[in-house]
Design an enzyme around this catalytic site. Structure first.
Site, PDB file in Angstrom:
ATOM      1  N   LYS A 169       0.826  -1.221   0.000  1.00  0.00           N
ATOM      2  CA  LYS A 169       0.000   0.000   0.000  1.00  0.00           C
ATOM      3  C   LYS A 169       0.857   1.266   0.000  1.00  0.00           C
ATOM      4  O   LYS A 169       0.651   2.153  -0.808  1.00  0.00           O
ATOM      5  CB  LYS A 169      -0.910   0.048   1.241  1.00  0.00           C
ATOM      6  CG  LYS A 169      -2.043  -0.933   1.251  1.00  0.00           C
ATOM      7  CD  LYS A 169      -3.043  -0.609   2.357  1.00  0.00           C
ATOM      8  CE  LYS A 169      -2.447  -0.587   3.763  1.00  0.00           C
ATOM      9  NZ  LYS A 169      -2.029  -1.904   4.279  1.00  0.00           N
ATOM     10  N   ARG A 195     -10.375   1.012   7.719  1.00  0.00           N
ATOM     11  CA  ARG A 195     -10.028  -0.382   7.977  1.00  0.00           C
ATOM     12  C   ARG A 195     -11.174  -1.125   8.656  1.00  0.00           C
ATOM     13  O   ARG A 195     -11.034  -2.306   8.957  1.00  0.00           O
ATOM     14  CB  ARG A 195      -8.814  -0.439   8.905  1.00  0.00           C
ATOM     15  CG  ARG A 195      -7.487  -0.693   8.181  1.00  0.00           C
ATOM     16  CD  ARG A 195      -6.416  -0.426   9.212  1.00  0.00           C
ATOM     17  NE  ARG A 195      -5.207  -1.175   9.034  1.00  0.00           N
ATOM     18  CZ  ARG A 195      -4.065  -0.637   8.606  1.00  0.00           C
ATOM     19  NH1 ARG A 195      -4.019   0.602   8.225  1.00  0.00           N
ATOM     20  NH2 ARG A 195      -2.981  -1.367   8.562  1.00  0.00           N
TER      21      ARG A 195
HETATM   22  P1  AMP Z   1      -0.004   0.443   8.775  1.00  0.00           P
HETATM   23  O1  AMP Z   1       1.264   1.202   8.744  1.00  0.00           O
HETATM   24  O2  AMP Z   1      -1.043   1.023   7.851  1.00  0.00           O
HETATM   25  O3  AMP Z   1       0.181  -1.024   8.550  1.00  0.00           O
HETATM   26  O4  AMP Z   1      -0.614   0.612  10.249  1.00  0.00           O
HETATM   27  C1  AMP Z   1       0.105   0.198  11.398  1.00  0.00           C
HETATM   28  C2  AMP Z   1      -0.824   0.026  12.584  1.00  0.00           C
HETATM   29  O5  AMP Z   1      -1.480   1.283  12.877  1.00  0.00           O
HETATM   30  C3  AMP Z   1      -1.968  -0.964  12.390  1.00  0.00           C
HETATM   31  O6  AMP Z   1      -1.578  -2.297  12.635  1.00  0.00           O
HETATM   32  C4  AMP Z   1      -2.971  -0.448  13.427  1.00  0.00           C
HETATM   33  O7  AMP Z   1      -2.609  -0.815  14.735  1.00  0.00           O
HETATM   34  C5  AMP Z   1      -2.807   1.063  13.300  1.00  0.00           C
HETATM   35  N1  AMP Z   1      -3.729   1.624  12.274  1.00  0.00           N
HETATM   36  C6  AMP Z   1      -3.392   2.180  11.085  1.00  0.00           C
HETATM   37  N2  AMP Z   1      -4.478   2.580  10.405  1.00  0.00           N
HETATM   38  C7  AMP Z   1      -5.540   2.271  11.186  1.00  0.00           C
HETATM   39  C8  AMP Z   1      -6.938   2.410  11.034  1.00  0.00           C
HETATM   40  N3  AMP Z   1      -7.481   2.945   9.918  1.00  0.00           N
HETATM   41  N4  AMP Z   1      -7.737   1.961  12.038  1.00  0.00           N
HETATM   42  C9  AMP Z   1      -7.206   1.407  13.155  1.00  0.00           C
HETATM   43  N5  AMP Z   1      -5.907   1.242  13.360  1.00  0.00           N
HETATM   44  C10 AMP Z   1      -5.057   1.662  12.391  1.00  0.00           C
END
Ligand code: AMP
Length: 213
Positions: A13, A88
């Site tokens: 992503k 999400r």
């Molecule tokens: P990412 O870098 O997008 O993989 O996000 C890392 C972590 O941030 C995820 O595993 C969640 O704990 C938190 N996170 C990111 N985006 C969201 C979201 N839209 N809703 C809830 N938690 C989020």
């Protein structure tokens, strides 16, 4: 144009988001990056989010929705956005629709074993947030960020047990968004199991087909 990128952890992503945001001249908004910044700055929000993030769980809808409501009101979002990692959950998706729902949702499709393989090789720069992969996209000097020279590290939530938890959370909480957006006619599925370049080509083809070259 308003674009949402959805995909399991390590589907690419962030990497795809960067060029799409440049090409369409819309801000890339990554909730993961925003939350990590809050954690690093030890803000109140960061304190609320840290434990969930380290355990591979989602941060609570209330916290993330409020954070994004504020962010999407900023001037740079007037002509659109590229959301990387938001929504999400169905609640987040409904909340986004109340503001300005996406014109297109790109789902980056990649299987479970490939995800674990990719995540175990991922290295990140805590200073400038650049992301590398020891096999697919290595830095020029091992362990050192090409962009700012800082030491690369493994993200806390990239450790194997956390990765498995994140995949489970994705299946339970985020995959319902596939039918939510498919019912609205805005979803495109893109094969993201190959190289970064192959995935970029697949995304370009999907956007072109929709008349959004
Ligand atoms: P990412 O870098 O997008 O993989 O996000 C890392 C972590 O941030 C995820 O595993 C969640 O704990 C938190 N996170 C990111 N985006 C969201 C979201 N839209 N809703 C809830 N938690 C989020």
């Amino acid at each position: 144009m308003r674009i949402v990128l959805i995909g399991p952890p390590a589907s690419g992503k962030g990497t795809q988001a960067k060029w799409i945001s440049r090409e369409y001249d819309i801000p890339r908004i990554s909730t993961g990056d925003m939350l990590r910044r809050h954690v690093a700055d030890q803000t109140e929000l960061g304190r609320l989010a840290q434990e969930d993030m380290n355990q591979g769980r989602l941060v609570s809808d209330d916290v993330v929705i409020e954070m994004m409501d504020q962010r999407l009101k900023e001037d740079d979002c007037i002509d659109g956005y590229l959301l990387d990692g938001y929504p999400r959950t169905l609640r987040q998706a409904r909340s986004l629709d109340e503001a300005a729902g996406p014109d297109i949702v790109i789902y980056l499709d990649v299987g479970g074993e490939e995800i674990v393989r990719r995540m175990s090789g991922r290295r990140v720069c805590k200073s400038c947030e650049a992301v590398y992969h020891i096999i697919n996209d290595p830095p020029m000097a091992e362990g050192i960020c090409d962009k700012c020279g800082s030491t690369l590290t493994i993200r806390d939530d990239d450790k194997e047990e956390t990765v498995r938890k994140r995949i489970e959370v994705f299946k339970e909480e985020t995959s319902p968004l596939i039918s939510f957006y498919s019912d609205k006619g805005v979803l495109v599925m893109v094969d993201a199991s190959g190289s970064i370049e192959d995935t970029s080509d697949n995304v370009k083809r999907a956007l072109a087909k929709l008349g959004k070259p």
